[in-house]
Design a protein around this motif. Structure first.
Motif, mmCIF file in Angstrom:
data_model
loop_
_atom_site.group_PDB
_atom_site.id
_atom_site.type_symbol
_atom_site.label_atom_id
_atom_site.label_comp_id
_atom_site.label_asym_id
_atom_site.label_seq_id
_atom_site.Cartn_x
_atom_site.Cartn_y
_atom_site.Cartn_z
ATOM 1 N N VAL A 88 0.831 -1.211 0.000
ATOM 2 C CA VAL A 88 0.000 0.000 0.000
ATOM 3 C C VAL A 88 0.859 1.252 0.000
ATOM 4 C CG1 VAL A 88 -1.966 -1.120 1.123
ATOM 5 C CG2 VAL A 88 -0.176 -0.065 2.539
ATOM 6 N N ALA A 89 2.101 1.118 0.475
ATOM 7 C CA ALA A 89 3.029 2.259 0.501
ATOM 8 C C ALA A 89 4.431 1.705 0.669
ATOM 9 C CB ALA A 89 2.693 3.221 1.642
ATOM 10 N N GLY A 90 5.342 2.050 -0.242
ATOM 11 C CA GLY A 90 6.698 1.533 -0.147
ATOM 12 C C GLY A 90 6.686 0.016 -0.143
ATOM 13 N N ASP A 91 7.260 -0.572 0.913
ATOM 14 C CA ASP A 91 7.314 -2.031 1.042
ATOM 15 C C ASP A 91 6.235 -2.549 1.991
ATOM 16 O OD1 ASP A 91 8.576 -4.517 0.442
ATOM 17 O OD2 ASP A 91 9.613 -4.486 2.365
ATOM 18 N N TRP A 92 5.331 -1.675 2.428
ATOM 19 C CA TRP A 92 4.354 -2.041 3.456
ATOM 20 C C TRP A 92 3.133 -2.730 2.850
ATOM 21 C CZ3 TRP A 92 5.415 -2.136 8.419
ATOM 22 C CH2 TRP A 92 6.427 -1.317 8.921
ATOM 23 N N LEU A 93 2.773 -3.874 3.455
ATOM 24 C CA LEU A 93 1.533 -4.573 3.142
ATOM 25 C C LEU A 93 0.520 -4.288 4.245
ATOM 26 C CD1 LEU A 93 3.024 -8.072 2.258
ATOM 27 C CD2 LEU A 93 2.342 -6.318 0.623
ATOM 28 N N ALA A 94 -0.746 -4.237 3.875
ATOM 29 C CA ALA A 94 -1.791 -3.966 4.861
ATOM 30 C C ALA A 94 -2.956 -4.916 4.645
ATOM 31 C CB ALA A 94 -2.270 -2.518 4.762
ATOM 32 N N ASP A 95 -3.476 -5.463 5.733
ATOM 33 C CA ASP A 95 -4.700 -6.239 5.665
ATOM 34 C C ASP A 95 -5.847 -5.295 5.294
ATOM 35 O OD1 ASP A 95 -6.551 -8.510 6.342
ATOM 36 O OD2 ASP A 95 -7.199 -7.028 7.827
ATOM 37 N N PRO A 96 -6.684 -5.650 4.323
ATOM 38 C CA PRO A 96 -7.740 -4.732 3.875
ATOM 39 C C PRO A 96 -8.645 -4.241 4.996
ATOM 40 C CG PRO A 96 -7.516 -6.552 2.324
ATOM 41 C CD PRO A 96 -6.640 -6.885 3.502
ATOM 42 N N GLY A 97 -9.054 -5.144 5.885
ATOM 43 C CA GLY A 97 -9.922 -4.729 6.980
ATOM 44 C C GLY A 97 -9.227 -3.752 7.919
ATOM 45 N N HIS A 98 -7.972 -4.050 8.230
ATOM 46 C CA HIS A 98 -7.206 -3.152 9.113
ATOM 47 C C HIS A 98 -6.972 -1.811 8.432
ATOM 48 C CE1 HIS A 98 -4.475 -2.015 12.274
ATOM 49 N NE2 HIS A 98 -3.479 -1.846 11.422
ATOM 50 N N TRP A 99 -6.712 -1.838 7.126
ATOM 51 C CA TRP A 99 -6.463 -0.591 6.388
ATOM 52 C C TRP A 99 -7.717 0.290 6.381
ATOM 53 C CZ3 TRP A 99 -2.171 1.661 5.193
ATOM 54 C CH2 TRP A 99 -2.094 2.613 4.166
ATOM 55 N N ALA A 100 -8.879 -0.331 6.186
ATOM 56 C CA ALA A 100 -10.129 0.436 6.206
ATOM 57 C C ALA A 100 -10.374 1.048 7.581
ATOM 58 C CB ALA A 100 -11.304 -0.464 5.813
ATOM 59 N N ASP A 101 -10.060 0.302 8.637
ATOM 60 C CA ASP A 101 -10.230 0.826 9.991
ATOM 61 C C ASP A 101 -9.261 1.990 10.246
ATOM 62 O OD1 ASP A 101 -11.274 0.609 12.795
ATOM 63 O OD2 ASP A 101 -9.173 0.142 13.210
ATOM 64 N N LEU A 102 -8.031 1.859 9.757
ATOM 65 C CA LEU A 102 -7.063 2.950 9.901
ATOM 66 C C LEU A 102 -7.557 4.210 9.191
ATOM 67 C CD1 LEU A 102 -3.660 1.107 9.389
ATOM 68 C CD2 LEU A 102 -4.434 2.219 11.496
ATOM 69 N N TRP A 103 -8.145 4.026 8.007
ATOM 70 C CA TRP A 103 -8.651 5.195 7.273
ATOM 71 C C TRP A 103 -9.758 5.887 8.067
ATOM 72 C CZ3 TRP A 103 -13.411 6.644 5.295
ATOM 73 C CH2 TRP A 103 -13.396 7.764 4.459
ATOM 74 N N ARG A 104 -10.675 5.128 8.636
ATOM 75 C CA ARG A 104 -11.751 5.730 9.441
ATOM 76 C C ARG A 104 -11.175 6.468 10.642
ATOM 77 N NH1 ARG A 104 -14.378 0.810 7.872
ATOM 78 N NH2 ARG A 104 -13.544 -0.259 9.706
ATOM 79 N N ARG A 105 -10.179 5.865 11.274
ATOM 80 C CA ARG A 105 -9.563 6.520 12.432
ATOM 81 C C ARG A 105 -8.824 7.790 12.027
ATOM 82 N NH1 ARG A 105 -5.871 2.096 14.841
ATOM 83 N NH2 ARG A 105 -5.206 3.875 16.124
ATOM 84 N N LEU A 106 -8.202 7.781 10.851
ATOM 85 C CA LEU A 106 -7.491 8.981 10.398
ATOM 86 C C LEU A 106 -8.465 10.117 10.121
ATOM 87 C CD1 LEU A 106 -4.898 10.374 9.504
ATOM 88 C CD2 LEU A 106 -5.244 9.410 7.220
#
Length: 587
Positions: free
Chosen positions: A394-412
C-alpha cells in the motif's frame, strides 16, 4: 542428483550396504574403520540403473550419536531404513523411526540386510515386522528389499528400488532462497574454509554472495558435487562450498543463506505432533536442519507451545523439526513452526489468548492469515518468514490487511476532524501527529491512507474543514484591522495595535490561512489583495524605480515597504534591476 539418508540400529550394516552399492568407503575416521562403527556422518554416491546419481548420507546408529544422525537426516528428503535380518527390530531402530516420523519424512524404502546370515522365514518375519512399524508413521507403506552387503545378494533389486524411490521424490524449488545447513566445516591449506551440506532448494553459483545467520557476508569461490568441480549446483544435492571471508568459527548447525531474505529468531510458536504440550519437559533440545539447540518449552494449548532458543536459528513458518530429550533418549514431539516473530506476552491473559489464536489456525499460517493477524508488515519480512504476500504494497514495502487498512482510514478521518474541532484556528493535523495517533511505523503510510479523500498541504491533513474558523472575538479584531487598512491599504498596523486587539502571531497566521489578511512577514499584515493593488500603483511609476519612490507612491513607511517589495519579488510582480532599482513585470 538425489540424496538419501540411511537409518537404523547400530551395526545393522548401513555402511556395509552403502559401500557395496557405491564402491566407496563412507566412514570418515580411522577409528570408525578400526571399530567398524559409523561415529559421524559419511558420504558416498553411485549412479542408478535409470542414469540418475544418488548420494548417501550414512548416519551413525549408536544411541549416544543420535545428534549426529539428526544432523544428516534433518535436511534430507528420503531415507533407506536398514534392519538386520539376524537381529531384527532393535532400540535404535525404534528411535530412528521416531526421528523420521517427527520430521514428517514421507519417502523411503526398507532394506533388510544380512539375509545370508539367517533362514528365509526369519528374513520374512523381520521384513514384515519392520514394514508394519514403518507403515504407522509418516513414511507409510514403503517398498522392501532383502539384501546382503557382504555377498552382493539383492543389490540389483535394491538399486531398482532406489531408482523407483528417487523418481517419486517431489521436484525441488530451484527458485527458492538458499538455506544450506552446514554439517561439516574444515580448512584446506591454500583454499581456505570449506563447508558441506545438503542443498534442499535453490541454486548456488561460483561467485555468489551469501550470508551467515548473523549477516556476515561470504563469497562462493568454488563448488564441488560428487567430487566434481562445478560452477553451479542446484537442489537437491550434496555440495561442498569453498568460501571466501568465512570466520574460522564455522561449525555444524550454521547456515549459508541468500542475503537479506531470512530472519533469525530465538523465540518461536510451534504446533506439536506427539506428546501433549503440558506433558513436555521444560528443557529439551530442538533439532532443526543440522543444528541442535537447547530450548525452554512453554505450553500454550494442548498441541501448541512457545520455544525460547538458547541461540538464534534461521527458521521460517512451516519448517519441520523435532524436540528430543537427550536424557531419556526420546523424541517426545515433532514440531511445525507457526510463527518466527510471535507477540511478546506483556499483559495478563496474553498467553491464553495466543493459545486460542493458534488453535483456530486450520494448519500452517499463510500470507493472508499472517497479514490479517499483524495488520501491517513489510513485504520483505513476510517473505523472510517464508510466506507469500497476498497483495501489493500500500506504501513503499508495506503490506496492509484490507480490513485493518479500512479501519485505519476511518480513524485517520476522525482524528483529522477532531483536531479541526479542537483547533479551529489551526485545523490542519500535522502528518507526524497523525502517524503517532494511529501508531503507524512509517509516515508514508499516513500519506497513502489520506489518498484523495483528505487534502494535504504544507505537511498537514485537512478534512471537511480546510480553512481556519476564526472565533467571534478574533473575527472582530481582524475586522478592525481590515477597517484600518481600508483607509490606508499599505499602513500595516504596528505591534502595539495588534497587541491591543489581542492578535498574536498564531492568530494572525490563522487569519491569513482563512483568507482574511495577507501575511507579508512575521510582523506585517495587509489586505488579501495587497499584491495586485501595490503592483498597479508601482506600474504607474517611471521604470525602474527606487525603494524611496515606491514607499512614497504606496503611502507607507520603510518598515512596510522593504518586506512588501521583497514579497512582490517572490510572487513575480517585480524584479530587481540592480542594488537600488526594481521594475514591474508584465502580468
Amino acid at each position: 542428483m538425489h540424496v538419501v539418508a540411511t537409518a537404523g540400529h547400530v551395526d545393522h550394516g548401513k555402511s556395509t550396504l552403502v559401500r557395496a552399492l557405491t564402491g566407496m568407503e563412507p566412514d570418515r575416521w580411522e577409528e570408525e574403520r578400526r571399530r567398524g562403527l559409523t561415529l559421524d556422518l559419511g558420504f558416498a554416491w553411485t549412479r542408478l540403473p535409470d542414469g540418475a546419481d544418488v548420494a548417501f548420507v550414512d548416519v551413525p546408529g549408536h544411541e549416544r550419536l543420535v545428534a549426529n544422525m539428526l544432523a544428516g537426516v534433518g535436511p534430507v528428503p528420503a531415507v533407506m531404513f536398514v534392519v538386520a535380518a539376524d537381529q531384527g527390530w532393535q532400540q535404535q531402530s525404534e528411535e530412528h523411526l521416531a526421528v523420521l516420523d517427527a520430521l514428517d519424512v514421507r519417502h523411503g524404502l526398507l532394506a533388510v540386510t544380512r539375509c545370508d546370515l539367517t533362514d528365509p522365514a526369519t528374513v520374512a518375519a523381520v521384513r514384515d515386522d519392520a514394514l508394519t512399524r514403518i507403515a504407522a508413521t509418516s513414511l507409510g507403506k514403503v517398498a522392501a528389499v532383502t539384501v546382503s552387503g557382504a555377498t552382493g545378494e539383492g543389490l540389483d533389486g535394491l538399486r531398482t528400488a532406489l531408482a523407483d524411490l528417487t523418481r517419486a521424490l517431489p521436484s525441488p524449488d530451484l527458485d527458492a532462497d538458499v538455506r544450506l545447513w552446514i554439517d561439516r566445516a574444515f580448512t584446506i591449506q591454500g583454499r581456505g574454509t570449506v563447508v558441506t551440506g545438503t542443498l534442499r532448494a535453490g541454486i548456488v553459483n561460483v561467485g555468489d554472495e551469501l550470508a551467515l545467520a548473523d549477516g556476515t557476508p561470504v563469497k562462493v569461490r568454488g563448488l564441488q558435487a560428487l567430487k566434481q568441480t562445478r560452477t553451479q549446483v542446484g537442489a537437491v544435492a550434496r555440495v561442498a562450498v569453498n568460501l571466501r571471508g568465512a570466520p574460522e568459527t564455522l561449525r555444524r548447525g550454521d547456515v549459508l543463506l541468500t542475503p537479506g531474505r531470512w530472519l533469525t529468531t530465538d523465540l518461536v510458536d510451534v504446533r506439536l505432533r506427539g506428546d501433549a504440550a503440558p506433558d513436555l519437559p521444560r528443557h529439551l533440545t530442538l533439532h532443526a536442519g543440522s543444528a541442535a539447540v537447547p530450548v525452554t518449552v512453554r505450553p500454550l494449548g494442548d498441541d501448541t507451545a512457545r520455544l525460547a532458543l538458547s541461540r538464534p536459528l534461521t527458521l521460517r513458518v512451516g519448517d519441520i523439526a523435532l524436540l528430543r530429550d537427550p536424557g531419556s533418549h526420546r523424541v517426545p514431539a515433532g514440531i511445525t513452526v507457526l510463527d518466527v516473530r510471535p507477540p511478546r506476552f506483556t499483559r495478563r491473559g496474553a498467553a491464553a489468548a495466543r493459545a486460542r489464536e493458534l488453535a483456530a489456525l486450520p494448519g500452517v499460517p499463510d500470507g493472508a492469515s499472517e497479514l490479517r493477524r499483524r495488520g501491517l508488515i513489510r513485504r520483505g519480512d513476510l517473505l523472510a518468514m517464508g510466506l507469500t504476500p497476498p497483495s501489493a504494497p500500500v506504501a513503499g514495502d508495506w503490506l496492509a490487511d484490507p480490513g485493518h487498512w479500512a479501519d485505519l482510514w476511518r480513524r485517520l478521518v476522525k482524528a483529522v476532524d477532531e483536531h479541526a474541532a479542537r483547533h479551529p484556528t489551526d485545523p490542519g493535523l500535522p502528518t507526524e501527529a497523525a502517524r503517532r495517533a494511529l501508531g503507524l511505523p512509517d509516515r508514508a503510510l499516513v500519506e497513502a491512507l489520506a489518498g484523495d479523500d483528505l487534502q494535504r498541504r504544507d505537511g498537514r491533513l485537512y478534512g471537511a474543514t480546510t480553512r481556519p474558523q476564526l472565533p467571534p472575538h478574533v473575527q472582530r479584531a481582524v475586522d478592525a484591522v481590515r477597517r484600518d487598512l481600508a483607509e490606508s491599504p499599505f499602513r500595516a498596523p504596528e505591534a502595539g495595535r495588534l497587541a491591543e486587539l489581542g492578535l498574536t502571531p498564531k492568530l494572525l497566521t490563522a487569519a491569513a490561512a482563512a483568507g482574511a489578511l495577507r501575511k507579508i512577514s512575521n510582523e506585517i499584515v495587509l489586505l488579501p489583495d495587497c499584491e495586485a493593488r501595490a503592483a498597479a500603483i508601482l506600474a504607474r511609476l517611471p521604470q525602474p524605480f527606487t525603494l524611496s519612490q515606491a514607499r512614497q507612491a504606496l503611502d507607507t513607511t520603510r518598515r512596510v515597504a522593504v518586506p512588501l517589495l521583497e514579497h512582490l519579488d517572490r510572487r513575480g510582480y517585480t524584479v530587481r534591476v540592480d542594488e537600488t532599482h526594481r521594475r514591474c513585470l508584465p502580468r
